[in-house]
Write an enzyme that holds these catalytic residues in place. Structure first.
Site, PDB file in Angstrom:
ATOM      1  N   ARG A 182      39.122  51.761  -0.697  1.00  0.00           N
ATOM      2  CA  ARG A 182      37.799  52.058  -1.255  1.00  0.00           C
ATOM      3  C   ARG A 182      37.078  50.727  -1.383  1.00  0.00           C
ATOM      4  O   ARG A 182      37.416  49.917  -2.261  1.00  0.00           O
ATOM      5  CB  ARG A 182      37.940  52.750  -2.611  1.00  0.00           C
ATOM      6  CG  ARG A 182      36.638  52.803  -3.379  1.00  0.00           C
ATOM      7  CD  ARG A 182      36.665  53.733  -4.572  1.00  0.00           C
ATOM      8  NE  ARG A 182      36.660  55.116  -4.164  1.00  0.00           N
ATOM      9  CZ  ARG A 182      36.453  56.143  -4.986  1.00  0.00           C
ATOM     10  NH1 ARG A 182      36.241  55.928  -6.276  1.00  0.00           N
ATOM     11  NH2 ARG A 182      36.468  57.379  -4.532  1.00  0.00           N
TER      12      ARG A 182
ATOM     13  N   HIS B 123      32.275  59.280   2.517  1.00  0.00           N
ATOM     14  CA  HIS B 123      33.415  59.662   1.669  1.00  0.00           C
ATOM     15  C   HIS B 123      34.110  60.847   2.356  1.00  0.00           C
ATOM     16  O   HIS B 123      34.072  61.986   1.883  1.00  0.00           O
ATOM     17  CB  HIS B 123      32.908  60.034   0.272  1.00  0.00           C
ATOM     18  CG  HIS B 123      33.975  60.046  -0.783  1.00  0.00           C
ATOM     19  ND1 HIS B 123      35.281  59.685  -0.535  1.00  0.00           N
ATOM     20  CD2 HIS B 123      33.934  60.389  -2.112  1.00  0.00           C
ATOM     21  CE1 HIS B 123      35.985  59.800  -1.646  1.00  0.00           C
ATOM     22  NE2 HIS B 123      35.191  60.229  -2.616  1.00  0.00           N
TER      23      HIS B 123
ATOM     24  N   GLN C 257      36.616  63.319   0.558  1.00  0.00           N
ATOM     25  CA  GLN C 257      35.964  64.260  -0.358  1.00  0.00           C
ATOM     26  C   GLN C 257      35.401  65.448   0.427  1.00  0.00           C
ATOM     27  O   GLN C 257      35.581  66.604   0.048  1.00  0.00           O
ATOM     28  CB  GLN C 257      34.842  63.548  -1.128  1.00  0.00           C
ATOM     29  CG  GLN C 257      34.112  64.464  -2.100  1.00  0.00           C
ATOM     30  CD  GLN C 257      34.970  64.903  -3.283  1.00  0.00           C
ATOM     31  OE1 GLN C 257      35.595  64.077  -3.931  1.00  0.00           O
ATOM     32  NE2 GLN C 257      35.014  66.191  -3.553  1.00  0.00           N
TER      33      GLN C 257
ATOM     34  N   ASP D 107      25.420  65.010  -6.428  1.00  0.00           N
ATOM     35  CA  ASP D 107      26.235  63.813  -6.687  1.00  0.00           C
ATOM     36  C   ASP D 107      25.442  62.965  -7.689  1.00  0.00           C
ATOM     37  O   ASP D 107      24.251  63.215  -7.927  1.00  0.00           O
ATOM     38  CB  ASP D 107      26.442  63.064  -5.348  1.00  0.00           C
ATOM     39  CG  ASP D 107      27.290  61.804  -5.479  1.00  0.00           C
ATOM     40  OD1 ASP D 107      28.010  61.649  -6.487  1.00  0.00           O
ATOM     41  OD2 ASP D 107      27.237  60.961  -4.548  1.00  0.00           O
TER      42      ASP D 107
ATOM     43  N   CYS E 224      31.145  66.186  -6.286  1.00  0.00           N
ATOM     44  CA  CYS E 224      32.375  65.439  -6.014  1.00  0.00           C
ATOM     45  C   CYS E 224      33.025  64.911  -7.287  1.00  0.00           C
ATOM     46  O   CYS E 224      34.208  64.603  -7.294  1.00  0.00           O
ATOM     47  CB  CYS E 224      32.063  64.286  -5.067  1.00  0.00           C
ATOM     48  SG  CYS E 224      30.772  63.191  -5.684  1.00  0.00           S
TER      49      CYS E 224
ATOM     50  N   ARG F  22      41.488  67.620  -3.191  1.00  0.00           N
ATOM     51  CA  ARG F  22      41.657  66.241  -2.719  1.00  0.00           C
ATOM     52  C   ARG F  22      43.142  65.978  -2.450  1.00  0.00           C
ATOM     53  O   ARG F  22      43.515  65.400  -1.440  1.00  0.00           O
ATOM     54  CB  ARG F  22      41.130  65.233  -3.767  1.00  0.00           C
ATOM     55  CG  ARG F  22      39.639  65.261  -4.015  1.00  0.00           C
ATOM     56  CD  ARG F  22      38.849  64.769  -2.817  1.00  0.00           C
ATOM     57  NE  ARG F  22      39.238  63.414  -2.432  1.00  0.00           N
ATOM     58  CZ  ARG F  22      38.775  62.296  -3.006  1.00  0.00           C
ATOM     59  NH1 ARG F  22      37.894  62.365  -3.971  1.00  0.00           N
ATOM     60  NH2 ARG F  22      39.163  61.101  -2.577  1.00  0.00           N
TER      61      ARG F  22
HETATM   62  N1  NVA Z   1      28.197  58.575  -4.624  1.00  0.00           N
HETATM   63  C1  NVA Z   1      29.222  58.311  -5.608  1.00  0.00           C
HETATM   64  C2  NVA Z   1      30.463  59.084  -5.293  1.00  0.00           C
HETATM   65  C3  NVA Z   1      31.576  58.915  -6.283  1.00  0.00           C
HETATM   66  C4  NVA Z   1      32.804  59.662  -5.922  1.00  0.00           C
HETATM   67  C5  NVA Z   1      29.482  56.821  -5.652  1.00  0.00           C
HETATM   68  O1  NVA Z   1      29.571  56.193  -4.590  1.00  0.00           O
HETATM   69  O2  NVA Z   1      29.577  56.275  -6.750  1.00  0.00           O
HETATM   70  N1   CP Z   2      35.249  62.110  -6.198  1.00  0.00           N
HETATM   71  C1   CP Z   2      35.864  60.929  -6.266  1.00  0.00           C
HETATM   72  O1   CP Z   2      36.101  60.233  -5.264  1.00  0.00           O
HETATM   73  O2   CP Z   2      36.222  60.569  -7.524  1.00  0.00           O
HETATM   74  P1   CP Z   2      36.788  59.151  -8.008  1.00  0.00           P
HETATM   75  O3   CP Z   2      35.673  58.161  -7.911  1.00  0.00           O
HETATM   76  O4   CP Z   2      37.238  59.400  -9.414  1.00  0.00           O
HETATM   77  O5   CP Z   2      37.928  58.757  -7.111  1.00  0.00           O
END
Ligand code: NVA
Ligand code: CP
Length: 305
Positions: free
Chosen positions: A102, A129, A132, A224, A263, A291
């Protein structure tokens, strides 16, 4: 399907049939119909941003498969002191069997993957992502039996990772996807990604600025956070995106058995209200559970098991 040894960086890299087969495998592994294991295999998990679901579902998934997962905080590895992503990747490839990462930037993830001799999975970047969206598509298939022909309305920030992956994945599997957002570039899907998605889509992809028209007769409403990890100008975003809040009034314009998806993590009272996220249309915790199942299927497929 043979996707052994490949990276999983964006859904654009995968054929529709390959995505469907991974989801079918996940459904069969979840029910116990198919049993797969990765004994003595190690997953390296590199995180530059926070996580609850992604970290835990990958780690638990690897435990359930009989393997092991190592959490690597970007800042407390030598990456935090300037060792290159590429050197780190070469070293991790000598110890681990599969990696997930990540990272803030997709370009860094590509650098990691290019230097890696083992499969790399995108665990979220600025652009995508994919894990997800795989869990989301699996959840819709469980609930509705299909994705083809459904109308998916993604509301809010359509210029970032979650909307990009939703557009790509759901349209490949035949849904009509509408990105519902303010008429400003920052909230609108990146034209390059939009065009790439359209080339591969089996359904229509459109952009709509009117929230009511956007959700009209939708089978799925997705939203989101308005302020993603790494984004600034929170105050402005919250102001601009307010008309796109998923609340009971807006949901009433959708199909009467609409599924509401997110998500997570949710910012209750911003992009989604309590009555909707806790209400009868919401499937957010099923998505979160899936997931675990879909990532196990992704890992065994990339490992060729
Ligand atoms: N768009 C959000 C998704 C989190 C799972 C982010 O990148 O923070
Ligand atoms: N939806 C998702 O990726 O959650 P986290 O940021 O908690 O991993």
């Amino acid at each position: 399907m043979n996707i052994k040894g490949r990276h999983f960086l964006t859904l654009l890299d995968y054929k529709t049939e390959e995505l469907k087969e991974i989801i079918d495998l996940a459904i069969d592994m979840k029910s116990g119909k198919t049993v797969k294991n990765l004994p003595n295999k190690t997953l390296g998990m590199l995180f530059q941003k926070p996580s609850t679901r992604t970290r835990i579902s990958f780690e638990v998934g690897m435990t359930q498969l009989g393997g092991h997962a190592i959490y690597l905080d970007f800042r407390t590895t030598q990456l935090g002191r300037g060792e290159t992503i590429s050197d780190t990747s070469k070293v991790l490839s000598r110890y681990c069997d599969i990696l997930m990462a990540r990272l803030y930037k997709q370009t860094d993830l590509v650098e990691l993957a290019n230097a890696s001799s083992i499969p790399v999975i995108n665990a979220l970047t600025d652009l995508y992502h994919p894990c997800q969206t795989m869990a989301d598509m699996m959840t819709v298939i469980e609930k509705r039996g299909k994705i083809k022909g459904l109308k998916v309305a993604f509301l809010g920030d359509c210029g970032f990772n979650m909307c990009n992956s939703t557009i790509i994945g759901f349209s490949k599997l035949g849904a009509d996807v509408v990105a519902v957002c303010p008429d400003k570039d920052v909230y609108t899907p990146n034209p390059e990604i939009l065009n790439a998605a359209k080339k591969q889509a089996a359904g229509n992809i459109t952009v709509e600025h009117d929230p009511i028209r956007g959700v009209m007769n939708a089978d799925i409403i997705y939203t989101d956070t308005w302020v993603s990890m790494g984004q600034e100008d929170a105050e402005q975003r919250i102001k601009d995106l307010r008309p796109y809040q998923v609340n009971e009034k807006l949901v009433s314009h959708a199909s009467k058995d609409v599924l509401v998806m997110h998500c997570l993590p949710a910012h209750r009272g911003q992009e989604i209200t309590d009555d909707v996220i806790d209400g009868p249309h919401s499937i957010v915790f099923d998505e979160a559970e899936n997931r675990l199942h879909v990532q196990k299927a992704i890992m065994v497929s990339l490992m060729g098991v």
